[in-house]
Structure formats: structure tokens, C-alpha cells
Design a protein around this motif. Sequence first.
Motif, PDB file in Angstrom:
ATOM      1  N   VAL A 131       0.838  -1.195   0.000  1.00 11.97           N
ATOM      2  CA  VAL A 131       0.000   0.000   0.000  1.00 11.97           C
ATOM      3  C   VAL A 131       0.876   1.249   0.000  1.00 11.97           C
ATOM      4  O   VAL A 131       1.864   1.321   0.719  1.00 11.97           O
ATOM      5  CB  VAL A 131      -0.935   0.012   1.231  1.00 11.97           C
ATOM      6  N   PHE A 132       0.488   2.208  -0.805  1.00  7.71           N
ATOM      7  CA  PHE A 132       1.110   3.527  -0.768  1.00  7.71           C
ATOM      8  C   PHE A 132       0.008   4.576  -0.871  1.00  7.71           C
ATOM      9  O   PHE A 132      -1.140   4.268  -1.187  1.00  7.71           O
ATOM     10  CB  PHE A 132       2.150   3.705  -1.889  1.00  7.71           C
ATOM     11  N   SER A 133       0.349   5.812  -0.572  1.00  2.00           N
ATOM     12  CA  SER A 133      -0.619   6.898  -0.601  1.00  2.00           C
ATOM     13  C   SER A 133      -0.443   7.714  -1.873  1.00  2.00           C
ATOM     14  O   SER A 133       0.681   8.085  -2.232  1.00  2.00           O
ATOM     15  CB  SER A 133      -0.442   7.805   0.624  1.00  2.00           C
ATOM     16  N   MET A 134      -1.544   7.970  -2.559  1.00  2.00           N
ATOM     17  CA  MET A 134      -1.480   8.703  -3.822  1.00  2.00           C
ATOM     18  C   MET A 134      -1.023  10.154  -3.633  1.00  2.00           C
ATOM     19  O   MET A 134      -0.628  10.803  -4.598  1.00  2.00           O
ATOM     20  CB  MET A 134      -2.847   8.687  -4.509  1.00  2.00           C
ATOM     21  N   LYS A 186      -8.073  12.032  -2.256  1.00  2.00           N
ATOM     22  CA  LYS A 186      -7.360  13.273  -1.978  1.00  2.00           C
ATOM     23  C   LYS A 186      -7.282  14.142  -3.229  1.00  2.00           C
ATOM     24  O   LYS A 186      -7.082  13.641  -4.344  1.00  2.00           O
ATOM     25  CB  LYS A 186      -5.947  12.964  -1.483  1.00  2.00           C
ATOM     26  N   GLU A 187      -7.423  15.438  -3.040  1.00  2.00           N
ATOM     27  CA  GLU A 187      -7.373  16.351  -4.182  1.00  2.00           C
ATOM     28  C   GLU A 187      -5.944  16.546  -4.687  1.00  2.00           C
ATOM     29  O   GLU A 187      -5.698  16.563  -5.890  1.00  2.00           O
ATOM     30  CB  GLU A 187      -7.979  17.702  -3.793  1.00  2.00           C
ATOM     31  N   MET A 188      -5.017  16.710  -3.761  1.00  2.00           N
ATOM     32  CA  MET A 188      -3.616  16.922  -4.142  1.00  2.00           C
ATOM     33  C   MET A 188      -2.902  15.575  -4.224  1.00  2.00           C
ATOM     34  O   MET A 188      -2.718  14.901  -3.222  1.00  2.00           O
ATOM     35  CB  MET A 188      -2.931  17.827  -3.123  1.00  2.00           C
ATOM     36  N   LYS A 189      -2.547  15.172  -5.433  1.00  2.00           N
ATOM     37  CA  LYS A 189      -1.862  13.901  -5.645  1.00  2.00           C
ATOM     38  C   LYS A 189      -0.474  14.154  -6.212  1.00  2.00           C
ATOM     39  O   LYS A 189      -0.291  14.983  -7.106  1.00  2.00           O
ATOM     40  CB  LYS A 189      -2.652  13.011  -6.599  1.00  2.00           C
ATOM     41  N   THR A 190       0.496  13.421  -5.674  1.00  2.00           N
ATOM     42  CA  THR A 190       1.865  13.503  -6.185  1.00  2.00           C
ATOM     43  C   THR A 190       2.229  12.280  -7.013  1.00  2.00           C
ATOM     44  O   THR A 190       3.296  12.223  -7.603  1.00  2.00           O
ATOM     45  CB  THR A 190       2.864  13.668  -5.029  1.00  2.00           C
ATOM     46  N   VAL A 191       1.341  11.280  -7.021  1.00  2.00           N
ATOM     47  CA  VAL A 191       1.531  10.077  -7.841  1.00  2.00           C
ATOM     48  C   VAL A 191       0.284   9.899  -8.690  1.00  2.00           C
ATOM     49  O   VAL A 191      -0.835   9.927  -8.177  1.00  2.00           O
ATOM     50  CB  VAL A 191       1.750   8.829  -6.967  1.00  2.00           C
TER      51      VAL A 191
END
Length: 329
Positions: A131-134, A186-191
Motif C-alpha cells: 500500500v502507498f498513498s497517492m 485526496k485532491e492533491m496527488k503527487t503520484v
Amino acid sequence: MDLTACTNWFCAKKNEKVPNATTDCQTVVTSGPGPSPGSSNSCDDVIPPQKNCFRLVMLGSARVGKTCLVSRFLGGKFHESYTPTIEDFHRKLYRIRGEIYQLDILDTSGNHPFPAMRRLSFLTGDLFVIVFSMDSRETFEEAIRLREQILETKINAGASSNSGGLTRKKTLPRVPMILAGNKCDKEMKTVTAEEAQLYCDTQDSGCAFVETSAKKNVKVDEVFYQLFVVANLPQEMAPNHHKRVSANFGAPCPLPPSGPSHHSKKYTLSVKRRLSDACGVVTPNVRRPSIRTDLMIMRTKTCSVGDTNSNPSNSPLSWRRIESNCSMQ
């Protein structure tokens, strides 16, 4: 932490009978991935055969939602409060088309305070959800590192079991694995989902990506459905593909009695009827197997690989190599 003391019990000693991989290992696995010795909720008709026992390991950085996905999978629940996980163990039993299946779930810590235990979870795991966070690139990079570490650990264990001291070419194992991009709400995604999917496309057929949200309950079922698909397990093991049965604490048999079958050929059943015949229950009083039991499971799995090469894995040298893979670097 060092597992040397824990592994001495199964290392072959001088003038001691060496266990046979085809007999002793089968006996070992009955007490390993099968029902826990301390459980009181088993009876003869719900004891799964060895071939139907699997361990699922949840991995990933801290605070990415591993435990939340497990809670959704087991009971459809979500908890807003955050409590760091040290290590949680769950067991789910299924009756699918007359067969009993057992799925053990090991929910690990994201901080991995004990590297030796983490390495042992790599060795004893059959299926993995990483699992990772988007909204965190660092957790995505950690997920990629975890996949590589799992494969490397499996390769080294197989090489130690097969070679018997000889150098052989390492073959890449196929390990069923899902990269779960959690917190897609989440609105702000780094992936991006495209980036994660592109990575999985470059891997083998045992690796897949699912974008999910444990909080919003988005594609949580898909995470585990895809995992069982790549692992060639029954699709009825996914959360929405079987009837959930509630088990009372201390009940002698968690699964209801199987009804008489009126069909000689199971594959003639319709999909709807097949799913209606499947049921699953979370055992309420299961205990996490001991480290000793985990080492027995590890030995059994590596024995099954080494048996194809005239049982060289029984040598003390090869087992010390496997032991060193579990020790802290």
C-alpha cells in the motif's frame, strides 16, 4: 534482533536424522499455516487441506491505510482514528464449492522496527498487498523498494535451498502482488494512476495496480479481487463475492454445515449460483502463529522448492544461509 537462537532448533546437527522434505515438511505445514494450535473454533469439517492455506501480508509505509484496507476487507468498517500498528494477525475461512480455504492476513508495521521479522514475513508470505498513498511520492518509492526486496528475498531463499553450496543462476519468482494506491479521494496527488500502472506493466503478470480509497470505500473489493485473480485463487474469496457469516466467540465450528450437493459437475453451476454457495467467516479468537511456527512454514516452503533438486536443501549449510537472510543486517 537476531533470529539465530530461534532457528537453531531446525538446523541439522551432527549424527541427527535429517528430516525428509516430502514427509516431514508436510507434517510441519499442518501445524503451521493450518488452524492455530491455540484456537478453539475448529472442527473436522472446517480444517482446510494444506494446499488451500495461504498467507497474505500487508506492507507499506506508515499511515498509508494498510489497517483500514484490512478492516474494510474483513468487516466493511472504517475507523477515523489512527493507531500505529505493531503487527496484527487475522484469519478468514471460506467454504467454496465444497472446499475449505484458509486465508491468514498479517498486517505489518509501516515503521518496521524489527528488520528480521520483516524479512521473515517476506519469506512466509504467499500473497502481498503493498500500500502507498497517492498524495505521497515517498510512499510510492517505498512500495517499489518493498517489491524489489520481496523478490530478492524469495530469490535468495530459493537459491540457498536449491544450490546446496553450488552457484546457480537466479530465476525471478512470480509472487502475486498488488500495488494499492490508497487515498485516491485526496485532491492533491503527487503520484498519478498512469505512473503506477506503467510501473506494473513493466513487471511480470503477478503484479497489478489498483487505485483505491479505504475511507470512501472505493475499489477496496477490487484490490483483493485482483490479488486473488493473479494468484489463481477462487474469485469467491473477494469481499463481495461470498456470503459473510458471523461467528460467535468460542463457537466450535465457525462455518455453517455444508449442504448436500445436487450437482455432479461443479462447473455446470451458473456464476450466480456459485457465488451464492460460497461463504466466509472471520475467526474471532485466532492467535498469531509463533516465530517457531513461522520458521517451520519457511522451511516447508523452501523444502518444496529444493525437493526438485534431490533434496539438497536439507544440508546445514543451506539452512544457515536462509537463516542469515532473516537476521538483521
